[in-house]
Design a protein around this motif. Sequence first.
Motif, mmCIF file in Angstrom:
data_model
loop_
_atom_site.group_PDB
_atom_site.id
_atom_site.type_symbol
_atom_site.label_atom_id
_atom_site.label_comp_id
_atom_site.label_asym_id
_atom_site.label_seq_id
_atom_site.Cartn_x
_atom_site.Cartn_y
_atom_site.Cartn_z
ATOM 1 N N VAL A 273 0.678 -1.205 -0.120
ATOM 2 C CA VAL A 273 -0.154 -0.207 0.022
ATOM 3 C C VAL A 273 0.851 1.371 0.036
ATOM 4 O O VAL A 273 0.635 2.222 -0.766
ATOM 5 N N TYR A 274 1.829 1.315 1.027
ATOM 6 C CA TYR A 274 2.685 2.487 0.966
ATOM 7 C C TYR A 274 3.486 2.623 -0.374
ATOM 8 O O TYR A 274 3.660 3.791 -0.687
ATOM 9 N N GLY A 275 4.140 1.521 -0.833
ATOM 10 C CA GLY A 275 4.761 1.556 -1.996
ATOM 11 C C GLY A 275 3.931 2.018 -3.255
ATOM 12 O O GLY A 275 4.511 2.708 -4.011
ATOM 13 N N TYR A 276 2.605 1.731 -3.242
ATOM 14 C CA TYR A 276 1.763 2.086 -4.343
ATOM 15 C C TYR A 276 1.610 3.589 -4.058
ATOM 16 O O TYR A 276 1.454 4.202 -5.309
ATOM 17 N N ILE A 277 1.462 4.082 -3.124
ATOM 18 C CA ILE A 277 1.266 5.352 -3.063
ATOM 19 C C ILE A 277 2.320 6.330 -3.360
ATOM 20 O O ILE A 277 2.125 7.126 -4.284
ATOM 21 N N ALA A 278 3.382 5.838 -2.871
ATOM 22 C CA ALA A 278 4.616 6.685 -3.392
ATOM 23 C C ALA A 278 4.794 6.536 -5.118
ATOM 24 O O ALA A 278 5.177 7.415 -5.794
ATOM 25 N N PHE A 279 4.596 5.396 -5.699
ATOM 26 C CA PHE A 279 4.622 5.159 -6.923
ATOM 27 C C PHE A 279 3.909 5.827 -7.849
ATOM 28 O O PHE A 279 4.190 6.626 -8.940
ATOM 29 N N THR A 280 2.392 6.108 -7.739
ATOM 30 C CA THR A 280 1.346 6.531 -8.082
ATOM 31 C C THR A 280 1.820 8.276 -8.047
ATOM 32 O O THR A 280 1.558 8.681 -9.152
ATOM 33 N N TYR A 281 2.202 8.643 -6.840
ATOM 34 C CA TYR A 281 2.410 10.208 -6.898
ATOM 35 C C TYR A 281 3.688 10.310 -7.681
ATOM 36 O O TYR A 281 3.367 11.552 -8.392
ATOM 37 N N SER A 282 4.427 9.558 -7.628
ATOM 38 C CA SER A 282 5.799 9.998 -8.452
ATOM 39 C C SER A 282 5.427 9.953 -10.116
ATOM 40 O O SER A 282 6.075 10.769 -10.769
ATOM 41 N N VAL A 283 4.537 8.767 -10.513
ATOM 42 C CA VAL A 283 4.212 8.875 -11.786
ATOM 43 C C VAL A 283 3.535 10.004 -12.300
ATOM 44 O O VAL A 283 3.845 10.483 -13.333
ATOM 45 N N PHE A 284 2.624 10.439 -11.472
ATOM 46 C CA PHE A 284 1.681 11.785 -11.861
ATOM 47 C C PHE A 284 2.637 12.950 -11.831
ATOM 48 O O PHE A 284 2.226 13.924 -12.219
ATOM 49 N N LYS A 285 3.441 12.981 -10.937
ATOM 50 C CA LYS A 285 4.421 14.215 -10.810
ATOM 51 C C LYS A 285 5.416 14.208 -11.791
ATOM 52 O O LYS A 285 5.823 15.482 -12.229
ATOM 53 N N VAL A 286 5.881 13.324 -12.298
ATOM 54 C CA VAL A 286 6.997 13.196 -13.380
ATOM 55 C C VAL A 286 6.228 13.515 -14.793
ATOM 56 O O VAL A 286 6.788 14.558 -15.538
ATOM 57 N N LEU A 287 5.006 12.754 -14.937
ATOM 58 C CA LEU A 287 4.527 13.053 -16.198
ATOM 59 C C LEU A 287 3.777 14.539 -16.360
ATOM 60 O O LEU A 287 3.527 15.222 -15.488
ATOM 61 N N PRO A 288 3.720 14.936 -17.690
ATOM 62 C CA PRO A 288 3.224 16.229 -17.888
ATOM 63 C C PRO A 288 1.825 16.426 -17.749
ATOM 64 O O PRO A 288 1.169 15.481 -17.972
ATOM 65 N N GLU A 289 1.331 17.757 -17.090
ATOM 66 C CA GLU A 289 0.070 17.745 -16.908
ATOM 67 C C GLU A 289 -0.955 17.795 -18.159
ATOM 68 O O GLU A 289 -2.044 17.342 -18.010
ATOM 69 N N PHE A 295 -4.692 8.303 -20.520
ATOM 70 C CA PHE A 295 -3.758 7.584 -19.780
ATOM 71 C C PHE A 295 -3.777 7.324 -18.330
ATOM 72 O O PHE A 295 -3.625 6.322 -17.902
ATOM 73 N N PHE A 296 -4.324 8.372 -17.616
ATOM 74 C CA PHE A 296 -4.663 8.422 -16.391
ATOM 75 C C PHE A 296 -5.644 7.133 -16.002
ATOM 76 O O PHE A 296 -5.546 6.347 -14.927
ATOM 77 N N MET A 297 -6.680 7.223 -16.808
ATOM 78 C CA MET A 297 -7.897 6.159 -16.674
ATOM 79 C C MET A 297 -6.993 4.727 -16.737
ATOM 80 O O MET A 297 -7.315 3.857 -16.139
ATOM 81 N N LEU A 298 -6.225 4.809 -18.069
ATOM 82 C CA LEU A 298 -5.672 3.493 -18.203
ATOM 83 C C LEU A 298 -4.606 3.027 -17.171
ATOM 84 O O LEU A 298 -4.889 1.725 -16.612
ATOM 85 N N TYR A 299 -4.035 3.890 -16.434
ATOM 86 C CA TYR A 299 -3.251 3.594 -15.395
ATOM 87 C C TYR A 299 -3.887 3.047 -14.242
ATOM 88 O O TYR A 299 -3.633 1.961 -13.423
ATOM 89 N N PHE A 300 -4.983 3.642 -13.893
ATOM 90 C CA PHE A 300 -5.950 3.345 -12.627
ATOM 91 C C PHE A 300 -6.607 1.936 -12.969
ATOM 92 O O PHE A 300 -6.753 1.181 -12.261
ATOM 93 N N MET A 301 -6.975 1.703 -14.258
ATOM 94 C CA MET A 301 -7.631 0.509 -14.634
ATOM 95 C C MET A 301 -6.560 -0.776 -14.359
ATOM 96 O O MET A 301 -6.975 -1.677 -13.877
ATOM 97 N N LEU A 302 -5.415 -0.504 -15.062
ATOM 98 C CA LEU A 302 -4.420 -1.460 -15.003
ATOM 99 C C LEU A 302 -3.967 -1.491 -13.462
ATOM 100 O O LEU A 302 -3.759 -2.961 -13.105
ATOM 101 N N SER A 303 -3.877 -0.675 -12.505
ATOM 102 C CA SER A 303 -3.514 -0.839 -11.296
ATOM 103 C C SER A 303 -4.579 -1.694 -10.564
ATOM 104 O O SER A 303 -4.364 -2.369 -9.660
ATOM 105 N N GLY A 304 -5.806 -1.215 -10.916
ATOM 106 C CA GLY A 304 -7.006 -2.002 -10.226
ATOM 107 C C GLY A 304 -6.817 -3.396 -10.599
ATOM 108 O O GLY A 304 -7.016 -4.314 -9.885
ATOM 109 N N ALA A 305 -6.629 -4.017 -11.844
ATOM 110 C CA ALA A 305 -6.395 -5.151 -12.373
ATOM 111 C C ALA A 305 -5.276 -5.864 -11.378
ATOM 112 O O ALA A 305 -5.389 -6.789 -10.965
#
Length: 322
Positions: A273-289, A295-305
């Motif tokens: 859980v803590y690792g997922y929070i840190a990874f998700t924050y970092s992905v959204f921080k690095v990628l351009p707004e 892409f964001f919908m796809l990310y959450f769909m894949l992470s949900g799977a």
Amino acid sequence: MKPQYLLEILTEKSIISEKQSIQISSYDANRPFSIHWELRSLLYLGITFLSTGLGILIYKNIDTIGHNILIGLIALLCLGCFYYAFMHRKTFSWQEIEGSTNLDDFALLGGCLTFLTLEGYLQYQHTIFGTRYGLAAFIPALLFFLCAYRFDHRGVLSMAITALASGVGVSIAPVKLWETNNFNSQNLAITALLLGIFLIFVGWISEQRDFKKHFSFTYFLLGGNLAFVAALSGLFAFDWKIIYFFIVAILSYLSIAYARQKHSYLFLLIGVVYGYIAFTYSVFKVLPEQLDPFFFMLYFMLSGAGIILFLIKIKEIIGLKK
């Protein structure tokens, strides 16, 4: 599978005789029912209500009873609890001590809680510590650590760790970490992180040296939660985010590795859980707004799977199922 159905199958296959089936069935129907946890829950409630009642009594009758009388009554109750625990103490051992009764454990717990009430009352009424609030936290921490190791009590150990954390201005209760800690100061976040790592190290030493090895769970749980939250706070709010990210990654790896070693669902979930929070924050921080929202919908769909797959394979991950 119900026991009676299982007995019928074993009887039909001649694995056990009819007489043995009747004896097993009779034993299963008439064996004593344990109320161990019910009694422990009642004792916990009793200690909690006693401490709450003392606080209410002081608040409601502080002007009519008199301060010195109230202090004396609380001190007598505290000493009585410690006296009972001391008189019923077991021989000290660095291993887990077997044979202690619930009343012994809760007498010690009651003594520690009434000591906190007494200390708080003395500070409020007579300001015996002045503005040295750290000292007011470290004194019970020292007492509770001594009691925890002498009487082999994990509940008092948790109180000692909490008191130690309070001495540096950090709340360590896992349920309230996000509510009560406001890591708006990087110094506080670093202090909390170092304290969490220190507690993890003490737990590791306990296991490696076999010094109260069963205490390691408490150290790992409280220290791990504190270190994770402090590192995530640094990742969210301060510079050097890459450093905090790698700290969370290392802590996650260690938590998952420990979970696999001890077959623990709890530490596996903590690490993931803590690792997922840190990874998700970092992905959204690095990628351009301006990135496509798809892409964001796809990310959450894949992470949900991935979460669903994780829950399906969780027994295999921690080594309970080959």
